[in-house]
Design a protein around this motif. Structure first.
Motif, PDB file in Angstrom:
ATOM      1  N   SER A  57       3.482   5.478   8.153  1.00 42.40           N
ATOM      2  CA  SER A  57       2.325   5.590   7.454  1.00 42.40           C
ATOM      3  C   SER A  57       2.864   5.598   5.718  1.00 42.40           C
ATOM      4  CB  SER A  57       1.455   6.689   7.525  1.00 42.40           C
ATOM      5  OG  SER A  57       0.974   6.909   8.868  1.00 42.40           O
ATOM      6  N   GLY A  58       3.643   6.257   5.527  1.00 42.19           N
ATOM      7  CA  GLY A  58       4.508   6.204   4.069  1.00 42.19           C
ATOM      8  C   GLY A  58       4.801   4.764   3.786  1.00 42.19           C
ATOM      9  N   LEU A  59       5.429   4.174   4.523  1.00 40.20           N
ATOM     10  CA  LEU A  59       5.908   2.625   4.121  1.00 40.20           C
ATOM     11  C   LEU A  59       4.994   1.574   4.267  1.00 40.20           C
ATOM     12  CD1 LEU A  59       8.316   0.695   4.278  1.00 40.20           C
ATOM     13  CD2 LEU A  59       8.527   0.573   6.471  1.00 40.20           C
ATOM     14  N   ILE A  60       3.987   1.460   5.060  1.00 40.20           N
ATOM     15  CA  ILE A  60       2.707   0.880   5.135  1.00 40.20           C
ATOM     16  C   ILE A  60       1.854   1.143   3.692  1.00 40.20           C
ATOM     17  CG2 ILE A  60       0.611   0.391   6.141  1.00 40.20           C
ATOM     18  CD1 ILE A  60       1.989   1.119   8.859  1.00 40.20           C
ATOM     19  N   ALA A  61       1.850   2.401   3.260  1.00 41.08           N
ATOM     20  CA  ALA A  61       1.145   2.809   2.275  1.00 41.08           C
ATOM     21  C   ALA A  61       1.758   2.222   1.157  1.00 41.08           C
ATOM     22  CB  ALA A  61       0.928   4.216   2.099  1.00 41.08           C
ATOM     23  N   GLU A  62       3.213   2.232   0.711  1.00 42.45           N
ATOM     24  CA  GLU A  62       4.037   1.770  -0.179  1.00 42.45           C
ATOM     25  C   GLU A  62       3.693   0.085  -0.249  1.00 42.45           C
ATOM     26  OE1 GLU A  62       8.090   2.321   0.025  1.00 42.45           O
ATOM     27  OE2 GLU A  62       8.318   1.266  -2.038  1.00 42.45           O
ATOM     28  N   ILE A  63       3.769  -0.588   1.138  1.00 41.05           N
ATOM     29  CA  ILE A  63       3.585  -2.052   1.005  1.00 41.05           C
ATOM     30  C   ILE A  63       2.246  -2.372   0.530  1.00 41.05           C
ATOM     31  CG2 ILE A  63       3.120  -4.011   2.659  1.00 41.05           C
ATOM     32  CD1 ILE A  63       5.495  -2.644   4.377  1.00 41.05           C
ATOM     33  N   VAL A  64       1.114  -1.759   0.952  1.00 41.76           N
ATOM     34  CA  VAL A  64      -0.226  -1.775   0.539  1.00 41.76           C
ATOM     35  C   VAL A  64      -0.339  -1.607  -0.840  1.00 41.76           C
ATOM     36  CG1 VAL A  64      -2.465  -0.829   0.494  1.00 41.76           C
ATOM     37  CG2 VAL A  64      -1.249  -1.186   2.676  1.00 41.76           C
ATOM     38  N   GLU A  65       0.333  -0.763  -1.357  1.00 44.18           N
ATOM     39  CA  GLU A  65       0.152  -0.469  -2.837  1.00 44.18           C
ATOM     40  C   GLU A  65       0.619  -1.543  -3.740  1.00 44.18           C
ATOM     41  OE1 GLU A  65       2.058   3.248  -4.191  1.00 44.18           O
ATOM     42  OE2 GLU A  65       1.478   2.839  -6.349  1.00 44.18           O
ATOM     43  N   ASN A  66       1.749  -2.072  -3.350  1.00 46.71           N
ATOM     44  CA  ASN A  66       2.459  -3.118  -4.059  1.00 46.71           C
ATOM     45  C   ASN A  66       1.768  -4.584  -3.873  1.00 46.71           C
ATOM     46  OD1 ASN A  66       4.909  -2.057  -5.276  1.00 46.71           O
ATOM     47  ND2 ASN A  66       5.357  -1.360  -3.203  1.00 46.71           N
ATOM     48  N   VAL A  67       1.388  -4.747  -2.646  1.00 51.51           N
ATOM     49  CA  VAL A  67       0.417  -5.838  -2.428  1.00 51.51           C
ATOM     50  C   VAL A  67      -0.645  -5.843  -3.258  1.00 51.51           C
ATOM     51  CG1 VAL A  67      -0.915  -7.253  -0.351  1.00 51.51           C
ATOM     52  CG2 VAL A  67       1.324  -6.420  -0.176  1.00 51.51           C
ATOM     53  N   SER A  68      -1.398  -4.715  -3.252  1.00 51.22           N
ATOM     54  CA  SER A  68      -2.706  -4.607  -3.937  1.00 51.22           C
ATOM     55  C   SER A  68      -2.411  -4.926  -5.457  1.00 51.22           C
ATOM     56  CB  SER A  68      -2.991  -3.099  -3.962  1.00 51.22           C
ATOM     57  OG  SER A  68      -3.488  -2.767  -2.750  1.00 51.22           O
ATOM     58  N   GLN A  69      -1.320  -4.424  -6.074  1.00 54.90           N
ATOM     59  CA  GLN A  69      -0.976  -4.797  -7.275  1.00 54.90           C
ATOM     60  C   GLN A  69      -0.706  -6.274  -7.736  1.00 54.90           C
ATOM     61  OE1 GLN A  69       2.201  -2.669  -9.474  1.00 54.90           O
ATOM     62  NE2 GLN A  69       1.750  -0.787  -8.536  1.00 54.90           N
ATOM     63  N   ILE A  70      -0.059  -6.958  -6.763  1.00 57.71           N
ATOM     64  CA  ILE A  70       0.011  -8.240  -7.000  1.00 57.71           C
ATOM     65  C   ILE A  70      -1.342  -9.148  -6.923  1.00 57.71           C
ATOM     66  CG2 ILE A  70       1.277 -10.378  -5.656  1.00 57.71           C
ATOM     67  CD1 ILE A  70       3.227  -8.495  -4.727  1.00 57.71           C
ATOM     68  N   TYR A  71      -2.172  -8.608  -5.981  1.00 60.67           N
ATOM     69  CA  TYR A  71      -3.692  -9.222  -5.868  1.00 60.67           C
ATOM     70  C   TYR A  71      -4.342  -8.975  -7.069  1.00 60.67           C
ATOM     71  CZ  TYR A  71      -8.280  -9.771  -4.188  1.00 60.67           C
ATOM     72  OH  TYR A  71      -9.522 -10.197  -4.335  1.00 60.67           O
ATOM     73  N   TYR A  72      -4.352  -7.823  -7.611  1.00 61.58           N
ATOM     74  CA  TYR A  72      -5.174  -7.439  -8.872  1.00 61.58           C
ATOM     75  C   TYR A  72      -4.590  -8.147 -10.058  1.00 61.58           C
ATOM     76  CZ  TYR A  72      -7.747  -3.887  -6.429  1.00 61.58           C
ATOM     77  OH  TYR A  72      -8.316  -3.089  -5.315  1.00 61.58           O
ATOM     78  N   TYR A  73      -3.145  -8.367 -10.068  1.00 67.24           N
ATOM     79  CA  TYR A  73      -2.628  -9.065 -10.998  1.00 67.24           C
ATOM     80  C   TYR A  73      -3.021 -10.716 -11.252  1.00 67.24           C
ATOM     81  CZ  TYR A  73       0.080  -5.438 -13.434  1.00 67.24           C
ATOM     82  OH  TYR A  73       0.794  -4.441 -14.216  1.00 67.24           O
ATOM     83  N   ARG A  74      -3.078 -10.994 -10.023  1.00 67.62           N
ATOM     84  CA  ARG A  74      -3.438 -12.694  -9.889  1.00 67.62           C
ATOM     85  C   ARG A  74      -4.869 -12.897  -9.930  1.00 67.62           C
ATOM     86  NH1 ARG A  74       0.974 -15.321  -5.639  1.00 67.62           N
ATOM     87  NH2 ARG A  74       2.673 -14.708  -6.999  1.00 67.62           N
ATOM     88  N   LYS A  75      -5.786 -12.040  -9.269  1.00 68.12           N
ATOM     89  CA  LYS A  75      -7.199 -12.222  -8.997  1.00 68.12           C
ATOM     90  C   LYS A  75      -7.916 -11.610 -10.296  1.00 68.12           C
ATOM     91  CE  LYS A  75      -6.938 -14.786  -5.591  1.00 68.12           C
ATOM     92  NZ  LYS A  75      -7.241 -15.994  -5.620  1.00 68.12           N
ATOM     93  N   GLY A  76      -7.325 -10.623 -10.791  1.00 70.32           N
ATOM     94  CA  GLY A  76      -8.131  -9.881 -11.792  1.00 70.32           C
ATOM     95  C   GLY A  76      -8.704  -8.769 -11.466  1.00 70.32           C
ATOM     96  N   VAL A  77      -8.904  -7.759 -12.506  1.00 66.20           N
ATOM     97  CA  VAL A  77      -9.321  -6.365 -12.136  1.00 66.20           C
ATOM     98  C   VAL A  77     -10.560  -5.901 -12.881  1.00 66.20           C
ATOM     99  CG1 VAL A  77      -7.739  -5.317 -13.745  1.00 66.20           C
ATOM    100  CG2 VAL A  77      -8.478  -4.026 -11.799  1.00 66.20           C
TER     101      VAL A  77
END
Lengths: 148, 74
Positions: free
Chosen positions: A128-148
Motif C-alpha cells: 500500500s505504501g508503494l502504491i500510495a507513493e506511485i499515486v502521489e507522483n502520478v498525481s503530481q505529473i497529472y496536475y502539472y500537465r492538466k492544471g490545478v
C-alpha cells in the motif's frame, strides 16, 4: 519537460527499484530458511527499520545522480523555486496518496477478521505504501500537465 | 480539468511592457516560469497575493490584469 515532472518520474522508478530489490532479497532469505516471516513478527520490525534506512540512503544517491544528469542535459544548475502552485499540487497529490493508502490498507483488516494470517498485514502495508507513493507522483505529473 | 473562470491579460501586458519574457515576470513576482505559463493558459488561478504582485509589476490595477467570467461558456 519541467524539473518537477522529471523528479516525479525519478521518484516512481526509484521507489519501484528500491522496493523490488529489497523485496527480492527478503524473499530469498525467507525461501532459504534464514528467516521465518510467517511467525516471527520481530523480524518484520527489523526489516522495516532496515528498509527505511536503505531507502533514505538510496534515494539521496539517486537524487544526486539525477540532479547531476539533469544539470548536464539542461545546463541549468539551480533547482527551480518552489512556489504556491507547487505547494498546492503537492498538497493535492498527498491527499490522493493518503486515499490510495487507505483503500489499499483498510481491506486487509477485513481479511484479517475472516482469518487471514497476520504476516499479510505487513506485506499489505508495504504494498500500500508503494502504491500510495506511485499515486502521489502520478498525481503530481497529472496536475502539472492538466492544471490545478 | 475545468478551465478557470478567471481570465487574464498577462500576455498583452508583458508585450506592452518592453516585451517582458515569462521568465522575467516569474523572477519579478517570485514564482517559476511554469506557474506564469499555467496562469496565462488559464490552468491555474493565482492566489490574491500573487495576483496583486503581478498587477504591481505591471503598475496597473488588478482588474486590468484579471477579470472574472461568471459564464465560462462565453
Amino acid at each position: 519537460m519541467p524539473y518537477q515532472e522529471k523528479q516525479s518520474i525519478v521518484n516512481i522508478f526509484s521507489g519501484l527499484l528500491i522496493s523490488s530489490i529489497f523485496a527480492w532479497i527478503i524473499y530469498q532469505r525467507q525461501a532459504n530458511g534464514l528467516i521465518d516471516l510467517t511467525t516471527d513478527y520481530r523480524q518484520w520490525g527489523i526489516i522495516y527499520l532496515i528498509f527505511i534506512g536503505v531507502s533514505i540512503i538510496a534515494r539521496i544517491i539517486i537524487y544526486i545522480i539525477f540532479h547531476i544528469l539533469n544539470a548536464i542535459a539542461t545546463r541549468e544548475m539551480d533547482i527551480p523555486v518552489t512556489d504556491e502552485r507547487d505547494k498546492l499540487i503537492r498538497l493535492k497529490a498527498t491527499r490522493n496518496s493518503y486515499n490510495a493508502f487507505f483503500i489499499g490498507f483498510a481491506p486487509l483488516f477485513l481479511l484479517l477478521a475472516v482469518g487471514m494470517p497476520v504476516f499479510w498485514i505487513f506485506i499489505g502495508f508495504a504494498a500500500s505504501g508503494l502504491i500510495a507513493e506511485i499515486v502521489e507522483n502520478v498525481s503530481q505529473i497529472y496536475y502539472y500537465r492538466k492544471g490545478v | 480539468m475545468v478551465k478557470s473562470q478567471i481570465q487574464n491579460n498577462i500576455r498583452v501586458l508583458r508585450f506592452n511592457n518592453t516585451e517582458m519574457t515569462q521568465q522575467q515576470l516569474a523572477d519579478a513576482v517570485g514564482v517559476s516560469r511554469q506557474t506564469i505559463v499555467a496562469i496565462e493558459k488559464g490552468n491555474y488561478s493565482p492566489s490574491l497575493e500573487l495576483a496583486f504582485r503581478i498587477a504591481h509589476t505591471f503598475k496597473t490595477p488588478l482588474e486590468d490584469v484579471f477579470t472574472y467570467n461568471s459564464n465560462p461558456d462565453e
